[in-house]
Design an enzyme around this catalytic site. Structure first.
Site, mmCIF file in Angstrom:
data_model
loop_
_atom_site.group_PDB
_atom_site.id
_atom_site.type_symbol
_atom_site.label_atom_id
_atom_site.label_comp_id
_atom_site.label_asym_id
_atom_site.label_seq_id
_atom_site.Cartn_x
_atom_site.Cartn_y
_atom_site.Cartn_z
ATOM 1 N N ILE A 117 -5.860 -1.977 32.825
ATOM 2 C CA ILE A 117 -4.565 -1.538 33.351
ATOM 3 C C ILE A 117 -3.826 -0.586 32.420
ATOM 4 C CG2 ILE A 117 -4.112 -3.501 34.873
ATOM 5 C CD1 ILE A 117 -2.502 -4.685 32.411
ATOM 6 N N HIS A 118 -4.406 -0.287 31.246
ATOM 7 C CA HIS A 118 -3.677 0.551 30.284
ATOM 8 C C HIS A 118 -4.685 1.387 29.501
ATOM 9 C CE1 HIS A 118 -1.205 1.614 26.779
ATOM 10 N NE2 HIS A 118 -0.150 1.366 27.553
ATOM 11 N N ASP A 175 -41.298 -13.821 25.362
ATOM 12 C CA ASP A 175 -42.093 -13.901 26.583
ATOM 13 C C ASP A 175 -41.311 -13.205 27.697
ATOM 14 O OD1 ASP A 175 -40.135 -15.709 27.069
ATOM 15 O OD2 ASP A 175 -41.452 -17.370 27.604
ATOM 16 N N LYS A 193 -2.436 11.810 34.099
ATOM 17 C CA LYS A 193 -2.940 11.522 32.747
ATOM 18 C C LYS A 193 -4.391 11.025 32.822
ATOM 19 C CE LYS A 193 -1.648 8.830 28.619
ATOM 20 N NZ LYS A 193 -0.985 9.765 27.715
ATOM 21 N N ARG A 230 -7.646 1.904 45.842
ATOM 22 C CA ARG A 230 -7.574 0.521 46.318
ATOM 23 C C ARG A 230 -6.605 0.477 47.485
ATOM 24 N NH1 ARG A 230 -6.153 -4.834 42.733
ATOM 25 N NH2 ARG A 230 -4.006 -4.042 42.780
ATOM 26 N N ASP A 242 -4.907 -13.521 41.101
ATOM 27 C CA ASP A 242 -4.743 -13.956 42.490
ATOM 28 C C ASP A 242 -5.523 -15.236 42.760
ATOM 29 O OD1 ASP A 242 -3.110 -12.163 44.277
ATOM 30 O OD2 ASP A 242 -4.300 -10.666 43.210
ATOM 31 N N GLU A 275 -10.993 -12.732 45.206
ATOM 32 C CA GLU A 275 -9.884 -13.271 44.404
ATOM 33 C C GLU A 275 -9.139 -14.378 45.152
ATOM 34 O OE1 GLU A 275 -7.197 -9.961 43.556
ATOM 35 O OE2 GLU A 275 -7.721 -8.993 45.435
ATOM 36 N N TYR A 281 -6.772 0.910 36.647
ATOM 37 C CA TYR A 281 -5.812 1.009 37.748
ATOM 38 C C TYR A 281 -4.570 1.749 37.307
ATOM 39 C CZ TYR A 281 -8.214 -2.873 40.065
ATOM 40 O OH TYR A 281 -9.146 -3.681 40.660
HETATM 41 N N1 COA Z 1 -3.028 4.689 33.846
HETATM 42 C C1 COA Z 1 -2.763 5.898 33.297
HETATM 43 N N2 COA Z 1 -1.839 6.091 32.340
HETATM 44 C C2 COA Z 1 -1.163 5.005 31.911
HETATM 45 C C3 COA Z 1 -1.399 3.722 32.430
HETATM 46 C C4 COA Z 1 -2.372 3.576 33.443
HETATM 47 N N3 COA Z 1 -2.637 2.387 33.991
HETATM 48 N N4 COA Z 1 -0.586 2.848 31.812
HETATM 49 C C5 COA Z 1 0.125 3.544 30.928
HETATM 50 N N5 COA Z 1 -0.205 4.858 30.978
HETATM 51 C C6 COA Z 1 0.317 5.950 30.161
HETATM 52 C C7 COA Z 1 1.841 6.017 30.195
HETATM 53 O O1 COA Z 1 2.241 6.793 31.295
HETATM 54 C C8 COA Z 1 2.128 6.650 28.872
HETATM 55 O O2 COA Z 1 1.819 8.037 28.982
HETATM 56 P P1 COA Z 1 2.590 9.148 28.097
HETATM 57 O O3 COA Z 1 2.542 8.650 26.672
HETATM 58 O O4 COA Z 1 1.790 10.378 28.321
HETATM 59 O O5 COA Z 1 3.964 9.185 28.657
HETATM 60 C C9 COA Z 1 1.087 6.043 27.955
HETATM 61 O O6 COA Z 1 -0.005 5.686 28.815
HETATM 62 C C10 COA Z 1 1.555 4.819 27.210
HETATM 63 O O7 COA Z 1 2.022 3.873 28.124
HETATM 64 P P2 COA Z 1 2.990 2.684 27.686
HETATM 65 O O8 COA Z 1 4.359 3.225 27.398
HETATM 66 O O9 COA Z 1 2.340 1.886 26.622
HETATM 67 O O10 COA Z 1 3.003 1.780 28.978
HETATM 68 P P3 COA Z 1 4.089 1.792 30.166
HETATM 69 O O11 COA Z 1 5.233 0.944 29.739
HETATM 70 O O12 COA Z 1 4.343 3.180 30.613
HETATM 71 O O13 COA Z 1 3.302 1.038 31.315
HETATM 72 C C11 COA Z 1 2.342 -0.700 32.594
HETATM 73 C C12 COA Z 1 2.913 -0.313 31.234
HETATM 74 C C13 COA Z 1 1.739 -2.089 32.520
HETATM 75 C C14 COA Z 1 3.445 -0.654 33.651
HETATM 76 C C15 COA Z 1 1.229 0.343 32.936
HETATM 77 O O14 COA Z 1 0.251 0.248 31.954
HETATM 78 C C16 COA Z 1 0.642 0.249 34.317
HETATM 79 O O15 COA Z 1 1.213 0.759 35.268
HETATM 80 N N6 COA Z 1 -0.557 -0.337 34.463
HETATM 81 C C17 COA Z 1 -1.259 -0.426 35.708
HETATM 82 C C18 COA Z 1 -0.587 -1.392 36.666
HETATM 83 C C19 COA Z 1 -1.348 -1.535 37.956
HETATM 84 O O16 COA Z 1 -1.878 -0.586 38.498
HETATM 85 N N7 COA Z 1 -1.420 -2.780 38.484
HETATM 86 C C20 COA Z 1 -2.146 -3.055 39.694
HETATM 87 C C21 COA Z 1 -3.600 -3.341 39.449
HETATM 88 S S1 COA Z 1 -3.912 -4.819 38.533
HETATM 89 MG MG MG Z 2 -5.302 -8.923 43.092
#
Ligand code: COA
Ligand code: MG
Length: 294
Positions: free
Chosen positions: A223-224, A271, A20, A67, A157, A130, A9
């Site tokens: 998420i990461h 089996d 990215k 989503r 959730d 959820e 996500y």
């Molecule tokens: N998708 C794509 N790229 C992501 C990402 C994701 N979910 N999460 C982090 N990145 C990227 C960042 O932009 C950063 O890129 P860069 O180095 O090129 O600038 C790199 O990965 C490292 O990220 P980091 O600094 O460790 O994390 P952050 O502090 O930027 O973000 C969160 C942390 C949790 C906010 C982020 O991971 C996020 O938005 N996750 C998804 C949240 C979401 O969609 N929730 C709803 C569904 S459950």
């Molecule tokens: Mg949810």
């Protein structure tokens, strides 16, 4: 069905994260979120950002999903109207409570497919269960909508709906998690496991993902970017598992030809259920591209 070992996500208004993901992450599924990852006052901006991404970006081998907001939020129809003409590979529906909600989204998609002359059923559906009522209605949700590919379990959730407290061991969600994987199997769907929110802790992520694979899940929400490799690995059979599965199937075939139903291999009784398990391993290996398709 395509492999969905990891479903990543990112908030729909996070243009950089979407770029990215499309450009360099090589994850099985990318899910641009319009729901809870987006602040209430950024919904419009997120829709626009996602539309532009669908128009302009090449997601490579990654599946591109959106989503939408939950059915009944008042946002869902506009979400669909905005994104569907730009042909995502699939729509993820959150907080699904009954099968009628899946029918409704599918009808919206079918109308856009017809209007554009696209093949019917091309845009797929994934349902997140959820809530307590969603678990109670799993049968109606899982039952045979031809556009539905996967059930997803949303633990945060679900626990909030129950008034449960999330723990590392996860017993508070274990019944629901098992129910989702069971109903998915009963109706030939993929099951995609809960998010592991401590995105810096890849050691425990890997443990949870392996456990999910052992339970029968075919993938996990993430998420990461740091979560992609451990999770995709956990849902990909290792070389040894593949080799063992191939030996089991070969030994079983020979036994069948001799007229034996059960045999011993390396001190283990083989089996029918173990044969089925070996076939599942090879199917996962094929889905992950480690073996050629049948
Ligand atoms: N998708 C794509 N790229 C992501 C990402 C994701 N979910 N999460 C982090 N990145 C990227 C960042 O932009 C950063 O890129 P860069 O180095 O090129 O600038 C790199 O990965 C490292 O990220 P980091 O600094 O460790 O994390 P952050 O502090 O930027 O973000 C969160 C942390 C949790 C906010 C982020 O991971 C996020 O938005 N996750 C998804 C949240 C979401 O969609 N929730 C709803 C569904 S459950
Ligand atoms: Mg949810």
């Amino acid at each position: 069905m395509r492999a969905r070992r990891a479903l990543l996500y990112m908030p729909g208004d996070a243009k950089g994260k979407i770029e990215k993901a499309a450009r360099s992450l090589n994850v099985d599924s990318v899910c641009m979120d319009l729901e809870d990852g987006v602040a209430a006052n950024q919904k419009e901006k997120a829709r626009e950002t996602v539309v532009r991404a669908l128009q302009a970006l090449d997601f490579g081998r990654s599946e591109k999903l959106v989503r939408i907001n939950r059915i009944g939020s008042g946002l869902e129809a506009e979400d669909l109207a905005a994104v569907l003409p730009h042909r995502p590979d699939g729509i993820v529906i959150p907080k699904v409570e009954d099968g009628g909600q899946i029918d409704w989204v599918s009808e919206q998609i079918a109308a856009v497919e017809r209007a554009n002359g696209w093949p019917g059923g091309h845009i797929r559906l994934i349902a997140i269960v959820e809530s307590a009522i969603g678990i109670v209605n799993l049968r109606s949700i899982a039952a045979g909508h031809p556009r539905l590919d996967a059930l997803v379990f949303g633990a945060e959730d679900f626990a909030a709906d129950l008034g449960a407290t999330r723990t590392r061991a996860g017993w508070e969600v274990f019944y629901a998690r098992s129910a989702v994987v069971t109903y998915a199997a009963a109706f030939g769907l993929q099951a995609i496991d809960m998010v592991f929110v401590n995105y810096k802790d890849t050691v425990n992520l890997k443990i949870e993902a392996l456990q999910a694979a052992q339970m029968g899940f075919s993938g996990k929400q993430i998420i990461h970017p740091a979560q992609i490799a451990p999770v995709q690995e956990a849902f990909t059979p290792g070389d040894e598992d593949i080799e063992h599965a191939q030996r089991v199937l070969a030994a079983f075939e020979q036994a069948q030809a001799r007229g034996d139903g059960a045999i011993g291999l390396d001190g283990v009784m083989i089996d029918m259920p173990l044969v089925k398990a070996a076939q599942n391993v090879l199917e996962r290996a094929r889905a992950a591209g480690k073996l050629p398709p049948l």
